[in-house]
Structure formats: C-alpha cells, structure tokens
Scaffold this motif. Structure first.
Motif, PDB file in Angstrom:
ATOM      1  N   LEU A 360      16.312   4.632  -8.506  1.00  0.00           N
ATOM      2  CA  LEU A 360      17.038   6.167  -8.475  1.00  0.00           C
ATOM      3  C   LEU A 360      16.691   6.722  -7.409  1.00  0.00           C
ATOM      4  N   GLU A 361      15.303   6.797  -6.894  1.00  0.00           N
ATOM      5  CA  GLU A 361      15.042   7.500  -5.892  1.00  0.00           C
ATOM      6  C   GLU A 361      15.193   7.200  -4.416  1.00  0.00           C
ATOM      7  N   LYS A 362      15.593   5.572  -4.444  1.00  0.00           N
ATOM      8  CA  LYS A 362      15.518   5.025  -3.148  1.00  0.00           C
ATOM      9  C   LYS A 362      17.025   4.871  -2.533  1.00  0.00           C
ATOM     10  N   ASN A 363      17.248   4.396  -1.515  1.00  0.00           N
ATOM     11  CA  ASN A 363      18.349   3.927  -1.317  1.00  0.00           C
ATOM     12  C   ASN A 363      18.507   2.729  -0.321  1.00  0.00           C
ATOM     13  N   ALA A 364      19.451   2.396   0.026  1.00  0.00           N
ATOM     14  CA  ALA A 364      19.736   0.900   0.690  1.00  0.00           C
ATOM     15  C   ALA A 364      18.836   0.925   2.128  1.00  0.00           C
ATOM     16  N   GLY A 365      18.265  -0.060   2.398  1.00  0.00           N
ATOM     17  CA  GLY A 365      17.242  -0.070   3.743  1.00  0.00           C
ATOM     18  C   GLY A 365      15.652   0.371   3.345  1.00  0.00           C
ATOM     19  N   ASN A 366      15.453   0.490   1.977  1.00  0.00           N
ATOM     20  CA  ASN A 366      14.035   0.929   1.324  1.00  0.00           C
ATOM     21  C   ASN A 366      13.470  -0.327   0.623  1.00  0.00           C
ATOM     22  N   ALA A 367      12.100  -0.367   0.758  1.00  0.00           N
ATOM     23  CA  ALA A 367      11.621  -1.316  -0.200  1.00  0.00           C
ATOM     24  C   ALA A 367      10.723  -0.557  -1.285  1.00  0.00           C
ATOM     25  N   LEU A 368      10.664  -1.344  -2.276  1.00  0.00           N
ATOM     26  CA  LEU A 368      10.083  -0.914  -3.483  1.00  0.00           C
ATOM     27  C   LEU A 368       8.272  -0.847  -3.441  1.00  0.00           C
ATOM     28  N   LEU A 369       7.772  -0.183  -4.217  1.00  0.00           N
ATOM     29  CA  LEU A 369       6.264  -0.457  -3.983  1.00  0.00           C
ATOM     30  C   LEU A 369       5.814  -1.987  -4.726  1.00  0.00           C
ATOM     31  N   PRO A 370       4.794  -2.318  -4.098  1.00  0.00           N
ATOM     32  CA  PRO A 370       4.537  -3.839  -4.232  1.00  0.00           C
ATOM     33  C   PRO A 370       4.175  -3.998  -5.796  1.00  0.00           C
ATOM     34  N   ARG A 371       4.821  -5.260  -6.169  1.00  0.00           N
ATOM     35  CA  ARG A 371       4.393  -5.873  -7.573  1.00  0.00           C
ATOM     36  C   ARG A 371       3.524  -6.826  -7.502  1.00  0.00           C
ATOM     37  N   TYR A 372       2.470  -6.810  -8.401  1.00  0.00           N
ATOM     38  CA  TYR A 372       1.483  -7.735  -8.104  1.00  0.00           C
ATOM     39  C   TYR A 372       1.461  -8.772  -9.511  1.00  0.00           C
ATOM     40  N   SER A 373       1.422 -10.238  -9.258  1.00  0.00           N
ATOM     41  CA  SER A 373       1.211 -10.937 -10.346  1.00  0.00           C
ATOM     42  C   SER A 373      -0.027 -11.807 -10.152  1.00  0.00           C
ATOM     43  N   ASP A 374      -0.095 -12.852 -10.782  1.00  0.00           N
ATOM     44  CA  ASP A 374      -1.456 -13.701 -10.808  1.00  0.00           C
ATOM     45  C   ASP A 374      -1.547 -14.099  -9.399  1.00  0.00           C
ATOM     46  N   ASP A 375      -0.769 -14.629  -8.560  1.00  0.00           N
ATOM     47  CA  ASP A 375      -0.955 -15.276  -7.428  1.00  0.00           C
ATOM     48  C   ASP A 375      -0.341 -14.481  -6.076  1.00  0.00           C
ATOM     49  N   ASN A 376       0.782 -13.823  -6.593  1.00  0.00           N
ATOM     50  CA  ASN A 376       1.691 -13.416  -5.656  1.00  0.00           C
ATOM     51  C   ASN A 376       1.707 -11.780  -5.471  1.00  0.00           C
ATOM     52  N   LEU A 377       2.270 -11.212  -4.164  1.00  0.00           N
ATOM     53  CA  LEU A 377       2.462  -9.643  -4.120  1.00  0.00           C
ATOM     54  C   LEU A 377       4.007  -9.862  -3.649  1.00  0.00           C
ATOM     55  N   ASP A 378       4.854  -9.300  -4.564  1.00  0.00           N
ATOM     56  CA  ASP A 378       6.101  -9.328  -4.356  1.00  0.00           C
ATOM     57  C   ASP A 378       6.713  -7.884  -3.640  1.00  0.00           C
ATOM     58  N   ILE A 379       7.739  -8.101  -2.961  1.00  0.00           N
ATOM     59  CA  ILE A 379       8.159  -6.471  -2.304  1.00  0.00           C
ATOM     60  C   ILE A 379       9.725  -6.794  -2.682  1.00  0.00           C
ATOM     61  N   ILE A 380      10.219  -5.929  -3.230  1.00  0.00           N
ATOM     62  CA  ILE A 380      11.700  -5.845  -3.587  1.00  0.00           C
ATOM     63  C   ILE A 380      12.397  -4.994  -2.514  1.00  0.00           C
TER      64      ILE A 380
END
Length: 427
Positions: A360-380
């Motif tokens: 809700l705070e971000k617009n098109a062309g922005n990336a969300l904060l990194p999400r960490y899982s067991d092996d990966n780091l995901d950028i949405i």
C-alpha cells in the motif's frame, strides 16, 4: 472283508477328488465371476426412472451421486446419500428432458463450448480440465457423467435464449429504479459474494428447496468448499463460476438478502434466505465499509527474483537499481540471480497479509524489502499497480443483470411445463 472294500472305495473317491480339484476350483471361480458380472450388468441395466420412453438406469443415478460426493466433498453419511440420491434423480430427469427437447429442436452441440465450460470450472477450482477428469475418474466416476451434465446445461441455455430472448423487454424505468437505488447506497457497505440458488414453483418444491438449503448450509459450515457445491446444486447462471457474483453494493441486492448477510463477517455462510422465487445461500468473500473505494481490491502485477543468500550484497544493490519491469532483463545481465518467478496480476486481498502494508505504501517501479528463506533471498518487484476506484454503476451492466434474472425465471417455468407434460415413470 466288507470294511476293506469300503476303505478301498474311499481311497478311489479321494484320488478322483484330488485329480479334479483344480477343475472344481476353476469351475467355482468361473461361476463366481459370471455371477458378479451378472450383478454388475443388472445394476447397469436396472431402471430407476423412464422419461418419455428413455431410461435412467440405476448406474446413471449411482454415477451422479459419486460425482456430487467427489466434487463437493460432502461426507457420504446415510442421510446425505439419501438426500443426494433424491437430488440426483431430479437433476437427471430435468437433464434428460432438456436433452430430449434439444434433440427435437435439432439444437447443435459444440465440443469447443463443452471444453470452455470445463476449463472455466477448472479455473474456479484452481486446477485444469485434465486435473478434474483425472480426479473424478480415479474415484470411479465415468467422465461422461460430467460431460453430459455440462452438455445439457449448454443446450438448454441455447433453447431458452432462442425461445424467449426476443420476448424479454426491459424498460428504462426498470433500469432507472435499480440505478437510483444503487446510487443511493454507493457509499454504504459493499460485499464480495457468491451464491447458491434453489428455486421453487409450488409448496412441495418450496419445502424440498428449504430442506436442501438447510442441509447444504450445515455442510458448508463444516468446512465443505462452497464452489463445487454451487456447481452441483445451484440453479442460477452463476453455477458455472462456482456461484461467484463479485462485488456489489446494498442497492443491487434484494432486501431479504441484505438482511441475511449484513451481520456476517468475511468468509461466512448465510442461513437459507427465502425470496419470492427460491432460497439463496450467500457466502461473503469480503466486505468493504462505506466510502466507495476498497484498498483490498487494489491490483498489483508482481515479479519475484531469487538470489542465493551468499549474494546478499548483489541482491540489495539490484533492489535499489530496479526502476521498471520493462528494463528487468537488461538489469539482470549484471547479476547472478538464481530464479525469476512471474507472479502476475493479484488483488491485494489475494496476497499474504504480511505484504499488505508495504504494498500500500509503494508504487510501480519499487521493490519490496528482501524476504529471506532457508537458502534464498527473494526480491519482490512491483511491475504495475492499479488502485480500486469503487463500484462503477453502469446502466448496461444493470440491464444485463435484469435480463439474466428474467431469463432464469423463463428457464425454470419452461422446464416446469415440459416436466409436467412428460411421461415420467419411477421404478
């Protein structure tokens, strides 16, 4: 001497029995198979109902019962089986009458339309047409049982549209009444709903519909999925979409329905709601308080890029440099990402709750904060964002809705007339 002779005779008989033991076993087994096959054949050929000289067999009824149980998830209790059997026989009679009328009028059937309907049903259940067929056949349901059900509905819709479509007139006054009522309630509560409709024409059918609606509500409140139940039981045009109607405002719904759902929370099921023509069961998928716009209906187009945890610095740098999904391919050339996942268009309400505030705070062309899982780091990544503009009151949509309601009434009446004239013999 007599005892010895008796003993020798016994040995001879015993040897004969041993010699022919396997022949006897084979004979018994063969007769058993023939007996079981005969029972199966009798079950297939056993007559449940004759409709205008056409047979609905016990096998047909059992297959429909299985289809309902498999697709709806309703438990196979003795009480449920009896109720589903009665419903199955009634549905099969109606479908046989519909198919007979289609044959009489030479209404053409289309395999493409059948496939499209099957695909639509599959999409509503988050699977594929092949997945549905594999599921039902693996549990003993002949695929023709489902196809015949779809075919009768498609052909019947063609009959009704062809026979009554040109006779349905919708006046400007009718549209104005609904339009003004909708505009008056545009800033009131809005509902995202699905429906099951069970119609009736007389007191006997009213009792049957009420009993069935009450039982279905009981099952639905025990975590049975709404969509397949709507597909099998609902008599409204929305049944093909699992009963889904979408977002509506109070002015677009009958007072009886509003009164039946206004105190319900999200994902709740109403009690049976009696209206002039039948009973409704409503599922409230979502609700938005007064104000018109609903942020939960904001639409986001998202893509996720996965990096190895060892490449955290590269992932963070990539996140800062991202400006548009149109330039994503060229941007990624400078990074050693592991995987790209195109999430596609999603309403905010369909996405995990933990993402809502940030989206809700971000617009098109922005990336969300990194999400960490067991092996990966995901950028949405937010490729696109379209905010909800509220319910749009459209006169054409109102007219289509009134037309659909009138067509549904014509359909039920015409089927009732054909059923009344049919020769139906129960066995």
């Amino acid at each position: 001497m007599g005892k010895l002779k008796l003993f020798l005779n016994s040995l001879i008989i015993l040897n004969i029995m041993k010699k022919y033991k396997y022949i006897l076993i084979a004979f018994i087994a063969l007769n058993s198979c023939l007996f079981n096959s005969e029972i199966l054949a009798q079950n297939i050929q056993a007559i449940s109902v004759i409709v205008n000289d056409e047979v609905i067999s016990r096998y047909d009824v059992n297959q429909r019962i299985k289809l309902i149980l498999v697709t709806s998830g309703i438990p196979a209790t003795e009480e449920n089986l009896k109720r589903i059997e009665d419903q199955s026989i009634k549905a099969l009679i109606n479908e046989r009458i519909q198919l007979q009328e289609a044959s009489k009028l030479e209404v053409p059937e289309s395999q493409e339309e059948i496939q499209m309907t099957l695909d639509r049903i599959a999409q509503g259940n988050q699977t594929t047409a092949e997945g549905i067929i594999e599921n039902i056949t693996s549990q003993g349901v002949n695929v023709d049982t489902l196809i015949d059900q779809i075919k009768s509905e498609l052909l019947w819709n063609k009959i009704v549209r062809g026979r009554f479509g040109s006779y349905i007139n919708i006046s400007d006054e009718e549209i104005n009444i609904v339009y003004e009522r909708t505009m008056d309630s545009i800033n009131k509560v809005q509902y995202d709903i699905s429906e099951i409709f069970l119609g009736f024409e007389d007191e006997k059918e009213e009792k049957e519909s009420n009993d069935l609606a009450t039982k279905l509500v009981e099952q639905l409140k025990n975590d049975i999925s709404f969509e397949p139940v709507a597909q099998q039981f609902s008599q409204s045009a929305s049944s093909g979409q699992g009963g889904y109607i979408g977002w509506v405002v109070e002015g677009q719904l009958d007072k009886e329905i509003i009164n039946g759902i206004k105190n319900l929370s999200t994902n709740s099921i109403s009690e049976p709601i009696k209206t002039v023509n039948g009973y409704y069961i409503i599922k409230v998928n979502g609700r938005a308080e007064e104000g018109g716009k609903n942020p939960m209906r904001n639409k986001y187009n998202l893509t996720s890029v996965s990096f190895s945890k060892e490449d955290e610095d590269s992932a963070l740098e990539f996140s800062k440099n991202f400006v548009s999904c149109k330039r994503l391919e060229s941007l990624l050339e400078g990074y050693n990402q592991k995987k790209i996942n195109v999430i596609g268009d999603r309403l905010l309400q369909e996405l995990p709750v933990e993402l809502h505030n940030e989206l809700l705070e971000k617009n098109a062309g922005n990336a969300l904060l990194p999400r960490y899982s067991d092996d990966n780091l995901d950028i949405i990544l937010i490729c696109d964002r379209k905010d909800d503009v509220g319910v749009q009151v459209n006169r054409d949509a109102i007219e289509d809705n009134i037309y659909s309601q009138k067509m549904g009434m014509m359909s039920r009446r015409h089927l009732r007339d054909l059923r009344r004239d049919a020769v139906i013999e129960y066995r």
